[in-house]
Design a protein around this motif. Structure first.
Motif, PDB file in Angstrom:
ATOM      1  N   THR A   1      75.132  28.470   1.851  1.00  0.00           N
ATOM      2  CA  THR A   1      74.505  29.443   2.747  1.00  0.00           C
ATOM      3  C   THR A   1      73.014  29.188   2.960  1.00  0.00           C
ATOM      4  O   THR A   1      72.537  29.231   4.078  1.00  0.00           O
ATOM      5  N   THR A   2      72.256  28.929   1.878  1.00  0.00           N
ATOM      6  CA  THR A   2      70.798  28.828   2.012  1.00  0.00           C
ATOM      7  C   THR A   2      70.264  27.492   1.472  1.00  0.00           C
ATOM      8  O   THR A   2      70.883  26.883   0.596  1.00  0.00           O
ATOM      9  N   PRO A   3      69.089  27.058   1.962  1.00  0.00           N
ATOM     10  CA  PRO A   3      68.586  25.718   1.605  1.00  0.00           C
ATOM     11  C   PRO A   3      68.167  25.554   0.146  1.00  0.00           C
ATOM     12  O   PRO A   3      68.148  24.427  -0.354  1.00  0.00           O
ATOM     13  N   ASP A   4      67.822  26.648  -0.556  1.00  0.00           N
ATOM     14  CA  ASP A   4      67.468  26.513  -1.978  1.00  0.00           C
ATOM     15  C   ASP A   4      68.709  26.132  -2.791  1.00  0.00           C
ATOM     16  O   ASP A   4      68.695  25.210  -3.606  1.00  0.00           O
ATOM     17  N   LEU A   5      69.815  26.833  -2.517  1.00  0.00           N
ATOM     18  CA  LEU A   5      71.073  26.523  -3.204  1.00  0.00           C
ATOM     19  C   LEU A   5      71.589  25.149  -2.786  1.00  0.00           C
ATOM     20  O   LEU A   5      72.153  24.422  -3.600  1.00  0.00           O
TER      21      LEU A   5
ATOM     22  N   ILE B   1      82.175  29.939  -4.406  1.00  0.00           N
ATOM     23  CA  ILE B   1      81.266  29.819  -5.545  1.00  0.00           C
ATOM     24  C   ILE B   1      80.075  30.763  -5.393  1.00  0.00           C
ATOM     25  O   ILE B   1      79.265  30.605  -4.471  1.00  0.00           O
ATOM     26  N   LEU B   2      79.997  31.736  -6.295  1.00  0.00           N
ATOM     27  CA  LEU B   2      78.907  32.718  -6.261  1.00  0.00           C
ATOM     28  C   LEU B   2      77.863  32.342  -7.300  1.00  0.00           C
ATOM     29  O   LEU B   2      78.149  32.311  -8.495  1.00  0.00           O
ATOM     30  N   CYS B   3      76.643  32.080  -6.834  1.00  0.00           N
ATOM     31  CA  CYS B   3      75.624  31.532  -7.734  1.00  0.00           C
ATOM     32  C   CYS B   3      74.969  32.574  -8.634  1.00  0.00           C
ATOM     33  O   CYS B   3      74.271  32.221  -9.574  1.00  0.00           O
ATOM     34  N   ASN B   4      75.163  33.843  -8.357  1.00  0.00           N
ATOM     35  CA  ASN B   4      74.535  34.852  -9.229  1.00  0.00           C
ATOM     36  C   ASN B   4      75.330  35.076 -10.519  1.00  0.00           C
ATOM     37  O   ASN B   4      74.876  35.796 -11.403  1.00  0.00           O
ATOM     38  N   GLU B   5      76.503  34.416 -10.620  1.00  0.00           N
ATOM     39  CA  GLU B   5      77.287  34.561 -11.848  1.00  0.00           C
ATOM     40  C   GLU B   5      76.523  33.968 -13.030  1.00  0.00           C
ATOM     41  O   GLU B   5      76.092  32.816 -12.973  1.00  0.00           O
ATOM     42  N   GLY B   6      76.296  34.780 -14.047  1.00  0.00           N
ATOM     43  CA  GLY B   6      75.586  34.303 -15.228  1.00  0.00           C
ATOM     44  C   GLY B   6      74.070  34.438 -15.139  1.00  0.00           C
ATOM     45  O   GLY B   6      73.359  34.102 -16.073  1.00  0.00           O
TER      46      GLY B   6
ATOM     47  N   VAL C   1      66.819  32.531  -7.264  1.00  0.00           N
ATOM     48  CA  VAL C   1      66.795  31.070  -7.412  1.00  0.00           C
ATOM     49  C   VAL C   1      65.372  30.547  -7.629  1.00  0.00           C
ATOM     50  O   VAL C   1      65.163  29.452  -8.137  1.00  0.00           O
ATOM     51  N   ILE C   2      64.378  31.355  -7.268  1.00  0.00           N
ATOM     52  CA  ILE C   2      62.986  30.929  -7.342  1.00  0.00           C
ATOM     53  C   ILE C   2      62.441  30.929  -8.778  1.00  0.00           C
ATOM     54  O   ILE C   2      61.329  30.454  -9.017  1.00  0.00           O
ATOM     55  N   ASP C   3      63.228  31.414  -9.729  1.00  0.00           N
ATOM     56  CA  ASP C   3      62.885  31.231 -11.148  1.00  0.00           C
ATOM     57  C   ASP C   3      63.584  29.951 -11.622  1.00  0.00           C
ATOM     58  O   ASP C   3      64.811  29.863 -11.580  1.00  0.00           O
ATOM     59  N   PRO C   4      62.805  28.950 -12.086  1.00  0.00           N
ATOM     60  CA  PRO C   4      63.419  27.670 -12.485  1.00  0.00           C
ATOM     61  C   PRO C   4      64.470  27.821 -13.589  1.00  0.00           C
ATOM     62  O   PRO C   4      65.405  27.009 -13.648  1.00  0.00           O
ATOM     63  N   VAL C   5      64.327  28.829 -14.421  1.00  0.00           N
ATOM     64  CA  VAL C   5      65.338  29.027 -15.471  1.00  0.00           C
ATOM     65  C   VAL C   5      66.668  29.425 -14.816  1.00  0.00           C
ATOM     66  O   VAL C   5      67.741  28.960 -15.212  1.00  0.00           O
ATOM     67  N   ASN C   6      66.592  30.248 -13.792  1.00  0.00           N
ATOM     68  CA  ASN C   6      67.809  30.595 -13.049  1.00  0.00           C
ATOM     69  C   ASN C   6      68.358  29.385 -12.291  1.00  0.00           C
ATOM     70  O   ASN C   6      69.573  29.237 -12.139  1.00  0.00           O
ATOM     71  N   ALA C   7      67.462  28.519 -11.810  1.00  0.00           N
ATOM     72  CA  ALA C   7      67.910  27.303 -11.104  1.00  0.00           C
ATOM     73  C   ALA C   7      68.753  26.431 -12.045  1.00  0.00           C
ATOM     74  O   ALA C   7      69.744  25.829 -11.626  1.00  0.00           O
ATOM     75  N   LYS C   8      68.373  26.414 -13.322  1.00  0.00           N
ATOM     76  CA  LYS C   8      69.163  25.655 -14.302  1.00  0.00           C
ATOM     77  C   LYS C   8      70.548  26.280 -14.475  1.00  0.00           C
ATOM     78  O   LYS C   8      71.559  25.578 -14.553  1.00  0.00           O
TER      79      LYS C   8
END
Ligand SMILES: [Zn+2]
Length: 308
Positions: A26-30, A105-110, A136-143
């Motif tokens: 959906t979005t360019p960060d993901l 695939i839902l990226c907010n899981e976890g 997603v803008i928190d690098p820990v969440n990006a991991k």
């Protein structure tokens, strides 16, 4: 015989090409993280442009075709895309990406969500009813997202599971090194006040110890009224807020007016690689830009005409 061989080669090439997972994001960060994890095993199609508001993406008819052909759909979740994605999904008629399927695939899981309301409400048009979806803008969440994508891709494409996990691990190691650098760069500004237009930065603020609780929007998705802006400006002067950040799809003029009358600076920010010049290189390039431009604005001399 030669013709047969060539024909066979053509078939093999076609099979080879099809072997790549067709992932719609959906979005360019993901999408940037999906590329890190998928590497050359996936074909990524991104729906939102980096300069577009992720809540209000211009849903083109071509998106339906893309979704129809997808092996998987990667989305942020927490209702980030609820304003534009559901009708496209209905039109796509693709069982692989329906709710509950491995291809959805839902990226907010976890991800530990911030600002989850005790009561579900969309009162007065609040567009963050399930908590803040800009994680997603928190690098820990990006991991966390990278690890989740590796698992999800492995489920759909077991043959390349090891590659996906290795790619995610490589990205995690790179992020860990950069995170130490970013944290050190922003450490001198711990507790500094930043004003943002939309409430899309709490994860970043919390990670780097910045203080962001003044917003030009009275509620997420509600345009600022003159009365609200007057309160904002009074608060900014009182709390010595010197930097206003604004995403490309929000009203920069309003931000500039507020900054001018409070002696603050406007800094162009984005949460999407490519949203602002210099962020095109991917997630790490985006974070580099944000950390450097904010450290520069917070560390530099106050804007001229400051009213402090
Ligand atoms: Zn939002």
């Amino acid at each position: 015989m030669k013709k047969v061989l060539l024909g066979l080669l053509g078939v093999l090439l076609a099979v080879g090409a099809q072997a790549k997972l067709n992932i719609v994001v959906t979005t360019p960060d993901l999408a940037a993280i999906a590329k890190e994890v998928g590497g050359d095993k996936v074909e990524i199609t991104t729906l939102a442009r980096p300069t577009e508001d992720p809540h209000f993406v211009d849903a083109k008819p071509s998106f339906v075709v893309k979704l129809n052909r997808a092996d998987a759909l990667v989305e942020g979740g927490a209702e980030l895309e609820i304003g534009w994605l559901p009708p496209l999904l209905a039109g796509a008629r693709n069982d692989k990406i329906q709710s509950g399927q491995p291809g959805r695939i839902l990226c907010n899981e976890g991800v530990p969500m911030l600002e989850v309301p005790s009561q579900l409400t969309r009162a007065e048009g609040d567009i963050h009813p399930l908590g803040n979806p800009h994680f997603v803008i928190d690098p820990v969440n990006a991991k966390t997202v990278a690890a989740h994508l590796a698992d999800a891709f492995a489920k759909i494409d077991a043959g390349n599971a090891e590659t996906y996990r290795a790619n995610a691990q490589k990205f995690t190691v790179a992020l860990d090194a950069k995170l130490a650098e970013w944290t050190a760069k922003l450490a001198p500004f711990k507790g500094a006040k930043l004003v943002s237009y939309h409430k899309s930065w709490p994860y970043f603020a919390e990670r780097f110890g910045l203080d962001m609780d003044i917003f030009l929007e009275p509620k997420p998705g509600i345009p600022p009224s003159p009365a609200h802006l007057a309160t904002v400006m009074a608060k900014m002067k009182e709390q010595n807020a010197r930097v206003v950040i604004v995403d490309p799809y929000l009203n920069r003029k309003t931000a500039e007016t507020v900054a001018r009358s409070t002696g603050a600076k406007v800094v162009a920010v984005t949460q999407f690689p490519g949203g602002v010049k210099g962020t095109e290189g991917g997630y790490i390039a985006l974070m580099d830009y944000l950390v450097n431009s904010l450290a520069g604005a917070l560390g530099g001399a106050p804007a001229s005409g400051t009213a402090r």
